[in-house]
Motif scaffolding. Sequence first.
Motif, mmCIF file in Angstrom:
data_model
loop_
_atom_site.group_PDB
_atom_site.id
_atom_site.type_symbol
_atom_site.label_atom_id
_atom_site.label_comp_id
_atom_site.label_asym_id
_atom_site.label_seq_id
_atom_site.Cartn_x
_atom_site.Cartn_y
_atom_site.Cartn_z
ATOM 1 N N GLY A 1 0.813 -1.222 0.000
ATOM 2 C CA GLY A 1 0.000 0.000 0.000
ATOM 3 C C GLY A 1 0.841 1.262 0.000
ATOM 4 N N LEU A 2 1.977 1.246 0.709
ATOM 5 C CA LEU A 2 2.857 2.410 0.753
ATOM 6 C C LEU A 2 3.450 2.710 -0.615
ATOM 7 C CD1 LEU A 2 4.774 1.808 4.118
ATOM 8 C CD2 LEU A 2 3.064 3.567 3.667
ATOM 9 N N ARG A 3 3.768 1.667 -1.368
ATOM 10 C CA ARG A 3 4.341 1.866 -2.711
ATOM 11 C C ARG A 3 3.335 2.557 -3.635
ATOM 12 N NH1 ARG A 3 8.978 -0.819 -4.025
ATOM 13 N NH2 ARG A 3 9.817 -2.270 -2.472
ATOM 14 N N VAL A 4 2.066 2.307 -3.400
ATOM 15 C CA VAL A 4 1.029 2.936 -4.221
ATOM 16 C C VAL A 4 0.709 4.338 -3.710
ATOM 17 C CG1 VAL A 4 -1.358 2.773 -5.012
ATOM 18 C CG2 VAL A 4 0.058 0.710 -4.864
ATOM 19 N N PHE A 5 0.605 4.477 -2.384
ATOM 20 C CA PHE A 5 0.155 5.745 -1.811
ATOM 21 C C PHE A 5 1.176 6.852 -2.047
ATOM 22 C CE2 PHE A 5 -0.589 8.919 1.424
ATOM 23 C CZ PHE A 5 -1.968 9.027 1.449
ATOM 24 N N PHE A 6 2.447 6.559 -1.859
ATOM 25 C CA PHE A 6 3.470 7.585 -2.008
ATOM 26 C C PHE A 6 4.085 7.541 -3.401
ATOM 27 C CE2 PHE A 6 3.583 7.034 2.663
ATOM 28 C CZ PHE A 6 3.311 8.351 3.018
ATOM 29 N N ARG A 7 4.307 8.716 -3.944
ATOM 30 C CA ARG A 7 4.999 8.806 -5.229
ATOM 31 C C ARG A 7 6.461 8.405 -5.071
ATOM 32 N NH1 ARG A 7 7.674 13.100 -8.193
ATOM 33 N NH2 ARG A 7 7.555 14.337 -6.293
ATOM 34 N N ARG A 8 7.060 8.878 -3.977
ATOM 35 C CA ARG A 8 8.441 8.508 -3.667
ATOM 36 C C ARG A 8 8.559 8.270 -2.166
ATOM 37 N NH1 ARG A 8 12.666 12.792 -5.875
ATOM 38 N NH2 ARG A 8 11.385 14.081 -4.490
ATOM 39 N N LEU A 9 9.183 7.167 -1.796
ATOM 40 C CA LEU A 9 9.520 6.890 -0.400
ATOM 41 C C LEU A 9 11.025 6.648 -0.362
ATOM 42 C CD1 LEU A 9 7.542 4.557 2.041
ATOM 43 C CD2 LEU A 9 9.978 5.034 2.259
ATOM 44 N N ARG B 1 -1.812 14.121 1.433
ATOM 45 C CA ARG B 1 -2.117 14.002 0.007
ATOM 46 C C ARG B 1 -1.635 12.681 -0.572
ATOM 47 N NH1 ARG B 1 0.356 15.510 -4.757
ATOM 48 N NH2 ARG B 1 2.116 16.436 -3.641
ATOM 49 N N PHE B 2 -2.498 12.055 -1.368
ATOM 50 C CA PHE B 2 -2.156 10.848 -2.107
ATOM 51 C C PHE B 2 -1.109 11.174 -3.169
ATOM 52 C CE2 PHE B 2 -3.315 7.993 -5.769
ATOM 53 C CZ PHE B 2 -2.853 6.816 -5.209
ATOM 54 N N ARG B 3 -0.132 10.275 -3.348
ATOM 55 C CA ARG B 3 0.972 10.423 -4.304
ATOM 56 C C ARG B 3 1.878 11.596 -3.948
ATOM 57 N NH1 ARG B 3 2.420 6.086 -6.186
ATOM 58 N NH2 ARG B 3 3.337 7.005 -8.071
ATOM 59 N N SER B 4 2.057 11.837 -2.658
ATOM 60 C CA SER B 4 3.055 12.797 -2.200
ATOM 61 C C SER B 4 4.346 12.033 -1.910
ATOM 62 C CB SER B 4 2.549 13.535 -0.952
ATOM 63 O OG SER B 4 2.219 12.608 0.068
ATOM 64 N N ASP B 5 5.328 12.700 -1.304
ATOM 65 C CA ASP B 5 6.633 12.092 -1.049
ATOM 66 C C ASP B 5 6.889 12.009 0.447
ATOM 67 O OD1 ASP B 5 6.951 12.176 -3.814
ATOM 68 O OD2 ASP B 5 8.047 14.077 -3.751
ATOM 69 N N VAL B 6 7.717 11.040 0.831
ATOM 70 C CA VAL B 6 8.187 10.970 2.212
ATOM 71 C C VAL B 6 9.681 10.633 2.197
ATOM 72 C CG1 VAL B 6 7.434 8.548 2.447
ATOM 73 C CG2 VAL B 6 7.914 9.897 4.480
ATOM 74 N N PHE B 7 10.431 11.387 2.989
ATOM 75 C CA PHE B 7 11.868 11.193 3.106
ATOM 76 C C PHE B 7 12.152 10.721 4.527
ATOM 77 C CE2 PHE B 7 16.001 13.517 4.121
ATOM 78 C CZ PHE B 7 16.792 12.463 3.690
ATOM 79 N N VAL B 8 12.655 9.492 4.649
ATOM 80 C CA VAL B 8 12.967 8.899 5.952
ATOM 81 C C VAL B 8 14.460 9.054 6.193
ATOM 82 C CG1 VAL B 8 12.814 6.859 7.406
ATOM 83 C CG2 VAL B 8 11.091 7.252 5.622
ATOM 84 N N ASN B 9 14.812 9.779 7.240
ATOM 85 C CA ASN B 9 16.203 10.107 7.544
ATOM 86 C C ASN B 9 16.634 9.334 8.791
ATOM 87 O OD1 ASN B 9 18.606 11.391 7.101
ATOM 88 N ND2 ASN B 9 17.930 13.415 7.765
#
Length: 451
Positions: free
Chosen positions: A13-21, A167-175
């Motif tokens: 689901g995360l691969r679909v929800f986020f444009r970039r992870l 927002r759907f298809r937004s980005d998340v940056f995990v640091n």
Amino acid sequence: MLYAILKMIYRLGLRVFFRRLEVRNRHLIPDQGPLLVVSNHPNTFMDPIVTASLLRQPVFFIAKSTVFGSGFQNWMLRQMHLIPIHRREDNPDQPVSNEEAFTASFRALRQGKTLLIFPEGNSYNQRRLRKVKTGTARIALGAEAAAAATLGVRILPVGLNYSDPTRFRSDVFVNVGEPIQVAAYASAYEQDGQAAAQALTDTIRQRLESLIIHTPTDEEDALARQVEALYKDQLAAAIPIPAPEHIRDFLLTKAIVRGINYFSQTAPEQVAALKHDIHQYTLQLRRLRLHDALLGKGRSTVLGRSAFGLFLLLLGLPLYLYGLLHNYLPYIIPSRVARAATKEEEWYAPIMLTVGIFSFPLFYALEAWLLWEWLQPPFYKLMLYLLSLPLSGFFALGYWNTLLHTQAHWLLLRLFFRRRNVVEELRKQRQCIIVQLEQARQAYMAQQEGE
């Protein structure tokens, strides 16, 4: 078993929800405990989903006691690896006791397990770290002390940076940060437990602040976002950073926030004037339904892109209608459910993700069944049809974004021909702001070099 199934489903689901992870320093994530993972908490249930998806080992979650209820609900939540912890704000009229939660946490760490804790306690959709509570440090130090500082407990700080949490298809940056060795605080804990817990908590706070975009106030955050939109591309050209795009963007935003914080303390009048100019400029853009990124382009460029965008829209219209027909309902239902279920923005994304995990497969299965009942196509055609459903859905979403961009280009083009003086005035305002920002950058760099 339930945890493993849910983890597999949510990873997809995360691969679909986020444009970039994107994940920075993934190699720092230990694949075994005893481990305490700590993170900021801007996006409620989405935060543990994102964080736990990165770890190979099962993760146990420290959760507020109010999510627990009936016997069956408690059993379900414990199957999902939730450990209840009581907070004073949940029951202000009752004495708070977390003895059971601490005991369960100590036992889990002794068994080499991994715990996930959000030390802020509450979730807020803000780009800042709120007060970090001492519970994480007390759990880590207590477990280590019970094993005579031989357990090897580590605390892994993880910073979650969402481009747009709701927002759907937004980005998340995990640091991901360097793990903290809790044994280093063991001797101090023996001498003064409260002081050691506070010292470790301060270290956790400092590590987390370094891993996220931390803006002290809403006003500074709003100004930072406006400066990012106006100036980040020019800043990137002035300060080349040899790093992937997501890391470069993060570092540039951190630099912008530091600069704003510095000038807010040393030159508040200058910051106030800049805020006024940006406010007037963005107000004009909103009235004209324009975007800042368009104003740096010439008339011929806008005309060319408008024509090319129109060509793409006409070419892709049949496929867009196909994707819209098959994906509109499963796409819109998660959003409607989220807004009906809560008024708190922090819950929108996890609710949409959870509902979407079910709505899309169910609708795709229904559509495939209807096709089979009406036309009875060969099996391979049915499989191709099923494959076309998500692909056409992504195409429809991209088509809609292209439509919005093309519309913006046509609006600007119309202004070029009908109200050219308005466009020129906006460009002058923009250039004035850019000059102010560039002068501020040079002054800040000079000050930094002089120290």
